[in-house]
Design a protein around this motif. Structure first.
Motif, PDB file in Angstrom:
ATOM      1  N   SER A   2       0.931  -0.721  -0.116  1.00 29.86           N
ATOM      2  CA  SER A   2      -0.237   0.560  -0.111  1.00 29.86           C
ATOM      3  C   SER A   2       0.840   1.327   0.078  1.00 29.86           C
ATOM      4  N   ARG A   4       1.538   5.127   1.019  1.00 31.36           N
ATOM      5  CA  ARG A   4       0.648   6.152   2.221  1.00 31.36           C
ATOM      6  C   ARG A   4       1.918   7.078   2.465  1.00 31.36           C
ATOM      7  N   ASP A 156      -3.750   4.698   3.311  1.00 32.31           N
ATOM      8  CA  ASP A 156      -4.889   3.891   3.392  1.00 32.31           C
ATOM      9  C   ASP A 156      -5.598   4.287   3.973  1.00 32.31           C
ATOM     10  N   GLU A 157      -5.595   5.346   5.361  1.00 32.17           N
ATOM     11  CA  GLU A 157      -6.849   5.690   5.995  1.00 32.17           C
ATOM     12  C   GLU A 157      -7.576   6.872   5.544  1.00 32.17           C
ATOM     13  N   ARG A 160      -9.786   4.961   3.030  1.00 32.84           N
ATOM     14  CA  ARG A 160     -11.164   4.517   4.020  1.00 32.84           C
ATOM     15  C   ARG A 160     -12.257   4.893   3.721  1.00 32.84           C
ATOM     16  N   GLY A 301      -5.522  -0.924   1.716  1.00 30.22           N
ATOM     17  CA  GLY A 301      -4.575  -1.831   2.636  1.00 30.22           C
ATOM     18  C   GLY A 301      -4.025  -3.253   2.533  1.00 30.22           C
TER      19      GLY A 301
END
Length: 438
Positions: A2, A4, A156-157, A160, A301
């Motif tokens: 992933s 970031r 990734d957060e 999401r 993720g």
């Protein structure tokens, strides 16, 4: 693997070790736990589909009531979309300088007033003018919502969270045409704008009561117009950011070609009622939401975002090819069900493409989230505004223009992704350099 972005955005006035840095993380954590903030941000991102989709079932009625051709009435969509494009270009940098809250509240108040005036418009020309103002003011909601997400989330957060927002904002295309269709059973097309005025008023109150400032003073830009232009020039000079921006922009044009043309294609060519059209439109939006949740809950993720995005673009491209073949009669005379199925697949794939292009682009821009959000939104809405009148250029009796515009835009989206983002290359540095002089 992933991808970031950095955990915190660099300050323009202090180093990462400045005294203000320790207070930022608790502030972020506290706001991340607020369901009200999530709901408000979802409502703000839902504002464009609410403004356009609730109005879609009324397009044929507006055409008759104002004695204007379909191409002219479609300009009421184009004007709103163009306003949202230009408005983001102004409001995004303003939010980097003055914070998120004040520009947002001003924009929402003007949106409510412009929408109320749309309900009173006696001519198509006046309606087009106030739809433009409605779009200019409504741009504050969508551009600042994306900037707030970048203030609070990383990597990734963030991807999401964009998928979570799609669960909320994606409900708008489901509910909006259904509400619009029901409003038309009890009122004329002006009633749609009355309802939109009420929705805007409620959302403005929620912003005022529930959304605090997310951009601390030490992270704000202090320059004027020249500084904002340098910031945007620096962002556009980043090949990868520009690639994701154009990829998302042309993908949005595919989506808006469907939004603009589908009322006439489904109702005029295939004989569906406004209620049937609203039901099909809502079903397509359900597909978008479900795929968006699969993206956020299962794929982000676990699978590299570029791989997921590539699959989404391939599905969009395949659906556009199928629609064009059906519209041109290659498979003979087809009914509503095959066309609706292809549109459902195309819309569902947007649940992958749109949140991931936004997340990938914003990962690179912690130093100028408002300006970056403005460029993302402006490119999407501007290309969509250009695509809108093209889908009606051959009249109301054929779906070929819609399918052709969708295919061209899908090809351009995939080409920008491959040529500029170069997904096969690993990028160690996820952040675009901050422009000098801020």
């Amino acid at each position: 693997m992933s991808e970031r972005g950095p955990a915190t955005a660099p300050s323009h006035d202090s180093s990462p070790e400045s005294p203000s840095a320790p207070t930022t993380a608790p502030l972020k954590a506290a706001r991340r736990t607020s369901l009200l903030v999530t709901f408000v941000l979802g409502g703000l991102t839902a504002l464009p589909p609410l403004s356009m989709d609730m109005y879609l079932p009324a397009l044929p009625q507006v055409t008759d009531a104002l004695h204007s051709p379909a191409a002219t009435i479609q300009l009421t969509l184009t004007a709103c979309l163009a306003g949202m494009a230009l408005g983001q270009l102004v409001i995004g940098p303003m939010s980097d300088k003055w914070g998120r809250r004040r520009p947002l509240l001003v924009g929402m108040v003007v949106y409510v007033l412009a929408t109320a005036i749309c309900a009173l418009a006696p001519t198509a020309e006046l309606l087009i003018s106030f739809r433009l103002l409605q779009g200019l003011a409504g741009a504050a909601g969508v551009v600042i919502a994306r900037a707030v997400v970048r203030d609070l989330y990383d990597g990734d957060e963030m991807a999401r969270f964009f998928s979570t927002l799609m669960l909320i904002s994606g409900a708008a295309p489901i509910v909006a045409p259904l509400i619009g269709g029901q409003v038309l059973r009890f009122a004329d097309w002006r009633g749609v704008f009355v309802v939109l005025t009420g929705v805007g008023t409620v959302l403005t109150l929620l912003v005022w009561r529930g959304l605090g400032e997310t951009l601390p003073p030490e992270r704000r830009h202090t320059g004027g117009v020249g500084s904002a232009l340098r910031t945007m020039r620096g962002l556009l000079g980043d090949r990868v950011f520009t690639g994701y921006t154009l990829t998302g922009g042309f993908a949005f044009a595919v989506l808006f070609s469907y939004i603009s043309a589908s009322p006439f294609v489904v109702q005029e060519i295939y004989g569906a009622s406004p209620q049937t059209f609203s039901l099909l439109f809502g079903l397509n939006s359900v597909g978008l939401i479900l795929v968006g949740q699969i993206n956020g809950k299962l794929l982000v993720g676990r699978v590299r975002l570029d791989k997921v995005l590539a699959v989404g673009l391939a599905v969009v491209l395949s659906s556009a090819v199928s629609l064009l073949l059906m519209a041109t009669g290659v498979f003979g005379e087809v009914g509503l069900i095959p066309i609706a199925t292809a549109l459902f697949v195309l819309m569902s794939a947007m649940g992958i493409v749109l949140p991931n292009t936004n997340a990938q682009a914003l990962m690179r821009t912690p130093h100028a989230a408002g300006s970056a959000s403005a460029l993302l939104g402006t490119s999407s809405f501007l290309v969509g505004a250009i695509a809108s009148p093209l889908v009606g250029i051959a009249g109301e009796d054929t779906a070929v223009p819609m399918a052709l515009v969708q295919l061209v835009c899908a090809v351009l989206s995939a080409s920008c992704f491959l040529a500029l983002c170069r997904p096969w290359q690993k990028r160690d540095a996820q952040t675009a350099p901050a422009p000098a002089g801020d």
